[in-house]
Design a protein around this motif. Structure first.
Motif, PDB file in Angstrom:
ATOM      1  N   TYR A 167     -13.101 115.626  84.806  1.00 41.58           N
ATOM      2  CA  TYR A 167     -14.148 116.612  84.462  1.00 41.58           C
ATOM      3  C   TYR A 167     -14.501 117.475  85.678  1.00 41.58           C
ATOM      4  O   TYR A 167     -14.289 118.687  85.655  1.00 41.58           O
ATOM      5  CB  TYR A 167     -15.366 115.895  83.899  1.00 41.58           C
ATOM      6  N   PRO A 168     -15.019 116.880  86.767  1.00 41.34           N
ATOM      7  CA  PRO A 168     -15.347 117.765  87.898  1.00 41.34           C
ATOM      8  C   PRO A 168     -14.118 118.420  88.512  1.00 41.34           C
ATOM      9  O   PRO A 168     -14.189 119.574  88.943  1.00 41.34           O
ATOM     10  CB  PRO A 168     -16.023 116.827  88.897  1.00 41.34           C
ATOM     11  N   PHE A 169     -12.956 117.721  88.520  1.00 35.99           N
ATOM     12  CA  PHE A 169     -11.753 118.332  89.092  1.00 35.99           C
ATOM     13  C   PHE A 169     -11.421 119.615  88.329  1.00 35.99           C
ATOM     14  O   PHE A 169     -11.139 120.670  88.929  1.00 35.99           O
ATOM     15  CB  PHE A 169     -10.560 117.366  89.034  1.00 35.99           C
ATOM     16  N   SER A 170     -11.528 119.554  86.991  1.00 36.54           N
ATOM     17  CA  SER A 170     -11.204 120.761  86.205  1.00 36.54           C
ATOM     18  C   SER A 170     -12.283 121.834  86.385  1.00 36.54           C
ATOM     19  O   SER A 170     -11.976 123.023  86.435  1.00 36.54           O
ATOM     20  CB  SER A 170     -11.011 120.412  84.724  1.00 36.54           C
ATOM     21  N   VAL A 171     -13.563 121.419  86.545  1.00 38.85           N
ATOM     22  CA  VAL A 171     -14.638 122.403  86.780  1.00 38.85           C
ATOM     23  C   VAL A 171     -14.314 123.239  88.019  1.00 38.85           C
ATOM     24  O   VAL A 171     -14.373 124.467  87.999  1.00 38.85           O
ATOM     25  CB  VAL A 171     -15.995 121.683  86.974  1.00 38.85           C
ATOM     26  N   TYR A 172     -13.906 122.561  89.105  1.00 36.07           N
ATOM     27  CA  TYR A 172     -13.672 123.294  90.355  1.00 36.07           C
ATOM     28  C   TYR A 172     -12.315 123.993  90.355  1.00 36.07           C
ATOM     29  O   TYR A 172     -12.156 125.017  91.015  1.00 36.07           O
ATOM     30  CB  TYR A 172     -13.857 122.360  91.550  1.00 36.07           C
ATOM     31  N   TRP A 174     -11.104 125.521  87.670  1.00 34.64           N
ATOM     32  CA  TRP A 174     -11.403 126.770  86.968  1.00 34.64           C
ATOM     33  C   TRP A 174     -12.240 127.696  87.849  1.00 34.64           C
ATOM     34  O   TRP A 174     -12.072 128.919  87.819  1.00 34.64           O
ATOM     35  CB  TRP A 174     -12.126 126.478  85.643  1.00 34.64           C
ATOM     36  N   ALA A 175     -13.125 127.156  88.680  1.00 31.63           N
ATOM     37  CA  ALA A 175     -13.937 127.982  89.591  1.00 31.63           C
ATOM     38  C   ALA A 175     -13.025 128.745  90.555  1.00 31.63           C
ATOM     39  O   ALA A 175     -13.268 129.912  90.866  1.00 31.63           O
ATOM     40  CB  ALA A 175     -14.903 127.085  90.377  1.00 31.63           C
ATOM     41  N   LEU A 176     -11.918 128.102  91.002  1.00 29.63           N
ATOM     42  CA  LEU A 176     -11.004 128.751  91.944  1.00 29.63           C
ATOM     43  C   LEU A 176      -9.950 129.604  91.242  1.00 29.63           C
ATOM     44  O   LEU A 176      -9.424 130.557  91.832  1.00 29.63           O
ATOM     45  CB  LEU A 176     -10.266 127.692  92.790  1.00 29.63           C
ATOM     46  N   SER A 177      -9.611 129.258  89.999  1.00 32.60           N
ATOM     47  CA  SER A 177      -8.446 129.880  89.357  1.00 32.60           C
ATOM     48  C   SER A 177      -8.803 130.914  88.294  1.00 32.60           C
ATOM     49  O   SER A 177      -7.916 131.614  87.810  1.00 32.60           O
ATOM     50  CB  SER A 177      -7.584 128.786  88.702  1.00 32.60           C
ATOM     51  N   TYR A 178     -10.091 130.993  87.925  1.00 32.64           N
ATOM     52  CA  TYR A 178     -10.446 131.904  86.816  1.00 32.64           C
ATOM     53  C   TYR A 178     -11.743 132.669  87.082  1.00 32.64           C
ATOM     54  O   TYR A 178     -11.764 133.878  87.008  1.00 32.64           O
ATOM     55  CB  TYR A 178     -10.575 131.080  85.531  1.00 32.64           C
ATOM     56  N   TYR A 179     -12.810 131.960  87.432  1.00 33.41           N
ATOM     57  CA  TYR A 179     -14.123 132.614  87.580  1.00 33.41           C
ATOM     58  C   TYR A 179     -14.183 133.434  88.872  1.00 33.41           C
ATOM     59  O   TYR A 179     -13.527 133.090  89.866  1.00 33.41           O
ATOM     60  CB  TYR A 179     -15.239 131.570  87.548  1.00 33.41           C
ATOM     61  N   PRO A 180     -14.980 134.538  88.824  1.00 34.55           N
ATOM     62  CA  PRO A 180     -15.103 135.372  90.031  1.00 34.55           C
ATOM     63  C   PRO A 180     -15.920 134.667  91.114  1.00 34.55           C
ATOM     64  O   PRO A 180     -16.685 133.758  90.807  1.00 34.55           O
ATOM     65  CB  PRO A 180     -15.828 136.622  89.518  1.00 34.55           C
ATOM     66  N   ASP A 186     -16.872 124.980  96.089  1.00 32.17           N
ATOM     67  CA  ASP A 186     -15.864 124.840  95.029  1.00 32.17           C
ATOM     68  C   ASP A 186     -14.507 124.483  95.642  1.00 32.17           C
ATOM     69  O   ASP A 186     -13.770 123.650  95.102  1.00 32.17           O
ATOM     70  CB  ASP A 186     -15.755 126.139  94.230  1.00 32.17           C
ATOM     71  N   HIS A 187     -14.174 125.101  96.794  1.00 31.60           N
ATOM     72  CA  HIS A 187     -12.904 124.793  97.476  1.00 31.60           C
ATOM     73  C   HIS A 187     -12.915 123.353  97.990  1.00 31.60           C
ATOM     74  O   HIS A 187     -11.960 122.601  97.806  1.00 31.60           O
ATOM     75  CB  HIS A 187     -12.688 125.768  98.648  1.00 31.60           C
ATOM     76  N   VAL A 188     -14.036 122.975  98.623  1.00 35.31           N
ATOM     77  CA  VAL A 188     -14.138 121.623  99.200  1.00 35.31           C
ATOM     78  C   VAL A 188     -13.956 120.568  98.105  1.00 35.31           C
ATOM     79  O   VAL A 188     -13.145 119.651  98.223  1.00 35.31           O
ATOM     80  CB  VAL A 188     -15.504 121.439  99.901  1.00 35.31           C
ATOM     81  N   PHE A 189     -14.695 120.735  96.998  1.00 34.99           N
ATOM     82  CA  PHE A 189     -14.633 119.740  95.922  1.00 34.99           C
ATOM     83  C   PHE A 189     -13.274 119.764  95.210  1.00 34.99           C
ATOM     84  O   PHE A 189     -12.742 118.718  94.828  1.00 34.99           O
ATOM     85  CB  PHE A 189     -15.777 119.952  94.923  1.00 34.99           C
ATOM     86  N   TYR A 190     -12.671 120.952  95.048  1.00 31.98           N
ATOM     87  CA  TYR A 190     -11.354 121.004  94.394  1.00 31.98           C
ATOM     88  C   TYR A 190     -10.329 120.225  95.219  1.00 31.98           C
ATOM     89  O   TYR A 190      -9.619 119.352  94.698  1.00 31.98           O
ATOM     90  CB  TYR A 190     -10.872 122.444  94.208  1.00 31.98           C
ATOM     91  N   TRP A 191     -10.274 120.510  96.525  1.00 31.54           N
ATOM     92  CA  TRP A 191      -9.243 119.857  97.348  1.00 31.54           C
ATOM     93  C   TRP A 191      -9.543 118.374  97.557  1.00 31.54           C
ATOM     94  O   TRP A 191      -8.625 117.564  97.695  1.00 31.54           O
ATOM     95  CB  TRP A 191      -9.075 120.606  98.675  1.00 31.54           C
ATOM     96  N   PHE A 192     -10.830 118.001  97.547  1.00 32.20           N
ATOM     97  CA  PHE A 192     -11.189 116.573  97.632  1.00 32.20           C
ATOM     98  C   PHE A 192     -10.646 115.863  96.386  1.00 32.20           C
ATOM     99  O   PHE A 192      -9.960 114.841  96.464  1.00 32.20           O
ATOM    100  CB  PHE A 192     -12.708 116.443  97.726  1.00 32.20           C
ATOM    101  N   GLY A 193     -10.891 116.447  95.201  1.00 31.09           N
ATOM    102  CA  GLY A 193     -10.430 115.866  93.938  1.00 31.09           C
ATOM    103  C   GLY A 193      -8.909 115.812  93.864  1.00 31.09           C
ATOM    104  O   GLY A 193      -8.324 114.823  93.399  1.00 31.09           O
ATOM    105  N   PHE A 194      -8.267 116.898  94.337  1.00 26.59           N
ATOM    106  CA  PHE A 194      -6.800 116.958  94.312  1.00 26.59           C
ATOM    107  C   PHE A 194      -6.214 115.874  95.225  1.00 26.59           C
ATOM    108  O   PHE A 194      -5.326 115.117  94.832  1.00 26.59           O
ATOM    109  CB  PHE A 194      -6.323 118.338  94.771  1.00 26.59           C
TER     110      PHE A 194
END
Ligand code: HEM
Length: 297
Positions: A167-172, A174-180, A186-194
């Motif tokens: 859930y949070p991995f997909s939230v972040y 989409w924040a990096l890949s779709y939303y302005p 968002d970057h920190v949490f995306y790469w932490f999750g990845f």
């Protein structure tokens, strides 16, 4: 030696650790709530986001702990593994705060909730997340665990852990890949999750590689697939629109996108590729315990 001794301290283990994490989270949330107030739906929405940001790094950490211990054995990974239950329960505390603010939003700001927040697929994803979380918490104690056989407990906790990581991995993603205007967090949490999930794949690959060495062409092929997956993990904004359009072209897929959690899986495609590359890279033809079969969650 000093770190290992320090991490054996009673104050850093068990319920003491649970309170060491949960009390500051609860205090910070109460202070923020006192400062912002709950007068408007925007304030409540802010508190939903604020409280869940304490939960996100904890679930990402819990996902990576067993792999950390396998890849980099040492006093800190074994301390984390020893206390995974209590770290997980402090995740539940942060999620309980988000849940309380969601309850306030959906019951006392219904118009805003249905106009601005409610979206069936998100609601199904979010509610399923809370159902899994409740099941994990109840079966973390003997009175709940006694209803499940060890394998059932393992499957429940692994499925729930993956769902709550997703859930949070997909939230972040989409924040990096779709939303302005993605925020630095968002970057920190995306790469932490990845990284947390990539470590699990690496630990699984390491376990498979112990069963024997793969032929060189499999190693090269697998390595190439992993490289493409890594490239895809950093370039979502370049391929998201075309990939979503392609994957949601069949009517059945477009229909599933309206209700099936995470479908058609865009945020996870890079990790699926890295997983498949690892499978090819460690293919020896002899059977090795798979990610799902292994006992430890
Ligand atoms: C039915 C259940 C749920 C509802 C109604 C819900 C609602 C919301 C809302 C309204 C926001 C935006 C808050 C803002 O204005 O920033 C939000 C953000 C978020 N929620 Fe939930 N949520 C639910 C379940 C979950 C679950 C199970 C998770 C899993 C960990 C989760 C993780 C997040 C994350 C990571 C954010 C983004 C926070 C940020 O801005 O960084 N939510 N949620």
């Amino acid at each position: 030696m000093a770190v290992r001794e320090l991490l054996k301290n009673k104050a850093l283990n068990g319920w003491a650790l649970f309170f060491l994490i949960s009390v500051p989270i609860s205090l910070a949330t109460i202070i923020e709530m006192a400062q912002v107030g709950l007068a408007t739906p925007q304030d409540v929405s802010h508190m939903i986001g604020y409280s869940v940001r304490f939960a996100v790094p904890i679930i990402f950490l819990v996902v990576g702990i067993s792999a950390l211990q396998r890849l980099f054995p040492g006093p800190i990974p074994s301390w984390l593994l020893r206390n995974r239950k209590y770290i997980g329960l402090s995740f539940a505390i942060a999620m309980a705060w988000q849940g309380a603010f969601i309850f306030l939003m959906s019951n006392f700001n219904r118009e805003y909730y249905f106009d601005e927040i409610f979206y069936l697929r998100d609601e199904l994803e979010g509610s399923t997340g809370y159902i899994f979380l409740t099941a994990m918490v109840l079966t973390s104690f003997q009175f709940g665990r006694k209803w499940l056989r060890p394998r059932q407990w393992n499957v429940l906790h692994k499925t729930a852990l993956y769902f709550l990581w997703a859930y949070p991995f997909s939230v972040y993603w989409w924040a990096l890949s779709y939303y302005p205007n993605p925020q630095p967090i968002d970057h920190v949490f995306y790469w932490f999750g990845f990284t947390a999930f990539a470590l699990r794949i690496a630990a699984w690959g390491m376990r498979r590689a112990e069963a024997g060495s793969a032929p060189i062409n499999f190693k090269i092929g697998g390595g190439a697939i992993i490289a493409i997956g890594l490239l895809a993990s950093a370039t979502g904004r370049d391929w998201q629109a075309a990939t979503t359009a392609f994957l949601a072209t069949p009517a059945w897929s477009a229909n599933m996108e309206l209700w099936l959690p995470y479908w058609p899986l865009e945020p996870f495609l890079s990790l699926l590729m890295i997983g498949f590359g690892t499978l090819v890279m460690t293919h020896t033809g002899s059977h090795a315990p798979d990610v799902v079969e292994q006992g430890a969650t």
